[in-house]
Design an enzyme around this catalytic site. Structure first.
Site, PDB file in Angstrom:
ATOM      1  N   GLY A  32       0.832  -1.203   0.000  1.00 42.70           N
ATOM      2  CA  GLY A  32       0.000   0.000   0.000  1.00 42.70           C
ATOM      3  C   GLY A  32       0.866   1.253   0.000  1.00 42.70           C
ATOM      4  O   GLY A  32       0.719   2.150  -0.845  1.00 42.70           O
ATOM      5  N   HIS A  33       1.809   1.306   0.941  1.00 47.17           N
ATOM      6  CA  HIS A  33       2.742   2.443   0.978  1.00 47.17           C
ATOM      7  C   HIS A  33       3.512   2.550  -0.345  1.00 47.17           C
ATOM      8  O   HIS A  33       3.696   3.639  -0.888  1.00 47.17           O
ATOM      9  CB  HIS A  33       3.785   2.251   2.082  1.00 47.17           C
ATOM     10  N   GLN A  57      -0.703  11.230  17.638  1.00 45.06           N
ATOM     11  CA  GLN A  57      -1.952  10.721  17.077  1.00 45.06           C
ATOM     12  C   GLN A  57      -2.411   9.422  17.749  1.00 45.06           C
ATOM     13  O   GLN A  57      -3.414   8.852  17.353  1.00 45.06           O
ATOM     14  CB  GLN A  57      -1.860  10.569  15.562  1.00 45.06           C
ATOM     15  N   GLY A 143      -3.261   7.447   1.025  1.00 46.40           N
ATOM     16  CA  GLY A 143      -4.043   6.275   0.622  1.00 46.40           C
ATOM     17  C   GLY A 143      -5.521   6.437   0.947  1.00 46.40           C
ATOM     18  O   GLY A 143      -5.875   6.928   2.020  1.00 46.40           O
ATOM     19  N   VAL A 172      -4.763  -0.670  -1.563  1.00 42.21           N
ATOM     20  CA  VAL A 172      -4.151  -1.924  -2.025  1.00 42.21           C
ATOM     21  C   VAL A 172      -4.565  -3.029  -1.050  1.00 42.21           C
ATOM     22  O   VAL A 172      -4.500  -2.845   0.171  1.00 42.21           O
ATOM     23  CB  VAL A 172      -2.621  -1.794  -2.094  1.00 42.21           C
ATOM     24  N   SER A 182      -0.092  -1.943   8.267  1.00 39.70           N
ATOM     25  CA  SER A 182       1.014  -2.360   9.140  1.00 39.70           C
ATOM     26  C   SER A 182       0.482  -3.124  10.339  1.00 39.70           C
ATOM     27  O   SER A 182       1.158  -3.990  10.893  1.00 39.70           O
ATOM     28  CB  SER A 182       1.787  -1.134   9.624  1.00 39.70           C
ATOM     29  N   ARG A 183      -0.744  -2.814  10.762  1.00 41.81           N
ATOM     30  CA  ARG A 183      -1.313  -3.457  11.953  1.00 41.81           C
ATOM     31  C   ARG A 183      -1.784  -4.883  11.680  1.00 41.81           C
ATOM     32  O   ARG A 183      -2.098  -5.603  12.631  1.00 41.81           O
ATOM     33  CB  ARG A 183      -2.465  -2.623  12.502  1.00 41.81           C
TER      34      ARG A 183
HETATM   35  P1  AMP Z   1       0.647   4.815   7.669  1.00 42.36           P
HETATM   36  O1  AMP Z   1       2.053   4.335   7.631  1.00 42.36           O
HETATM   37  O2  AMP Z   1      -0.335   3.808   8.171  1.00 42.36           O
HETATM   38  O3  AMP Z   1       0.510   6.167   8.330  1.00 42.36           O
HETATM   39  O4  AMP Z   1       0.221   5.053   6.144  1.00 42.36           O
HETATM   40  C1  AMP Z   1       0.959   5.930   5.334  1.00 42.36           C
HETATM   41  C2  AMP Z   1       0.188   6.191   4.074  1.00 42.36           C
HETATM   42  O5  AMP Z   1      -0.019   4.964   3.376  1.00 42.36           O
HETATM   43  C3  AMP Z   1      -1.203   6.786   4.334  1.00 42.36           C
HETATM   44  O6  AMP Z   1      -1.500   7.768   3.357  1.00 42.36           O
HETATM   45  C4  AMP Z   1      -2.093   5.582   4.200  1.00 42.36           C
HETATM   46  O7  AMP Z   1      -3.420   5.904   3.835  1.00 42.36           O
HETATM   47  C5  AMP Z   1      -1.390   4.827   3.089  1.00 42.36           C
HETATM   48  N1  AMP Z   1      -1.795   3.424   3.095  1.00 42.36           N
HETATM   49  C6  AMP Z   1      -1.789   2.572   4.161  1.00 42.36           C
HETATM   50  N2  AMP Z   1      -2.297   1.370   3.814  1.00 42.36           N
HETATM   51  C7  AMP Z   1      -2.643   1.463   2.500  1.00 42.36           C
HETATM   52  C8  AMP Z   1      -3.227   0.560   1.554  1.00 42.36           C
HETATM   53  N3  AMP Z   1      -3.559  -0.684   1.893  1.00 42.36           N
HETATM   54  N4  AMP Z   1      -3.428   1.005   0.290  1.00 42.36           N
HETATM   55  C9  AMP Z   1      -3.099   2.271  -0.060  1.00 42.36           C
HETATM   56  N5  AMP Z   1      -2.550   3.170   0.781  1.00 42.36           N
HETATM   57  C10 AMP Z   1      -2.317   2.778   2.046  1.00 42.36           C
END
Ligand code: AMP
Length: 281
Positions: A32-33, A57, A143, A172, A182-183
């Site tokens: 996703g990232h 947060q 995302g 994704v 990540s969780r």
């Molecule tokens: P995070 O590391 O959870 O803060 O996510 C960082 C970025 O990646 C944020 O803009 C999220 O929305 C995006 N993101 C996380 N999971 C996904 C995914 N499965 N598909 C697309 N973008 C994602």
């Protein structure tokens, strides 16, 4: 690829580039990232990412201290994609003693996730604002997975006239439909199997909408009923909301946001599907 931990050094390195795409993350990167990094790479001359698990947060009872981290692997993945700059500040760099300023995007921050996680989007908006000030991106990539976050950030950028474009990229998913997160590593095998119910519930409601159903209560009922079929799933909320205000709808409109939050064991998962937008005339 330059990996930089201080604001001062990052500003100096950023000066070497013109147009810059930016992907803020909390690390423990997955596809996703990486899809955001790829899109930034395709659209901008240079790409920066940040890796920062933002303490403000997380509520005190949440998973800040056990949030998964793997900096070496993350940097290798970013290097493979041709990332130019990675900002990896410590907490003291982002929040030096005496930091008292915060960004509050009211109303849209208070609904859905904000109702369950008070203060969450204040932390998100504040850190993203600060990252924008440091990175000075031309475009910033987020995302759809975190739909409310995209609404909050878009509103902040508009309200404060920040000179950049927000780009939202599709969610994704794993082969069974579970949104990558990540969780997801917190899930035991049986929970991981159960977690596919989130996307199934959203898809059922979407199918009803495509079949002509326009009562939001019916779509919420469909999501609840599907989730109820999975004994490990505990519903926090299901929602059919306006895509800009995030206010709950009575009658479904084109572009409405179907979203839900569910606990599977100790792990809290969120997902959403935006309904198709207005057909062009
Ligand atoms: P995070 O590391 O959870 O803060 O996510 C960082 C970025 O990646 C944020 O803009 C999220 O929305 C995006 N993101 C996380 N999971 C996904 C995914 N499965 N598909 C697309 N973008 C994602």
């Amino acid at each position: 690829m330059d990996v930089i931990a201080t604001i001062q050094d990052f500003r100096r390195a950023r000066g070497r580039f013109g147009r810059l795409g930016f992907v803020p993350t909390m690390g423990y990167l997955h596809d996703g990232h990486l899809s955001l990094v790829r899109q930034a790479r395709a659209e901008c001359g240079a790409v920066a990412a940040s890796i920062f698990v933002n303490p403000t947060q997380f509520a005190p009872h949440e998973d800040f201290s056990r949030y998964p981290r793997d900096m070496e692997r993350d940097l290798a993945l970013l290097r493979d994609l041709g990332t130019d700059l990675v900002f990896t500040p410590g907490v003291a760099e982002m929040y030096p003693p005496g930091s008292v300023t915060a960004v509050e995007v009211s109303e849209v921050s208070e609904r859905l996730e904000g109702a369950v996680r008070p203060g969450h989007f204040r932390g998100v908006a504040t850190v993203v604002c600060k990252l924008f000030n440091i990175v000075q991106p031309t475009r910033a990539y987020f995302g759809q997975k975190d739909a409310q976050q995209t609404v909050v950030i878009r509103r902040m950028v508009r309200d404060l006239a920040m000179p950049l474009e927000v780009v939202v990229c599709p969610t994704v998913r794993e082969p069974d439909g579970l949104a990558m997160s990540s969780r997801n590593v917190y899930l035991a095998p049986e929970e991981r199997r159960a977690a596919a119910v989130l996307y199934r519930a959203l898809r059922q409601a979407e199918a009803a909408y495509r079949g002509g159903e326009r009562a939001a209560a019916s779509l919420r009922r469909i999501m609840r009923d599907t989730l109820a079929g999975e004994p490990l799933a505990e519903i926090e909320y299901v929602s059919v909301a306006h895509p800009d205000s995030l206010a709950e709808l009575d009658a479904v409109i084109d572009g409405a946001l179907l979203s839900l939050a569910v606990r599977i064991g100790r792990t809290r998962l969120i997902d959403n599907i935006p309904l198709p937008p207005d057909p062009p005339d």
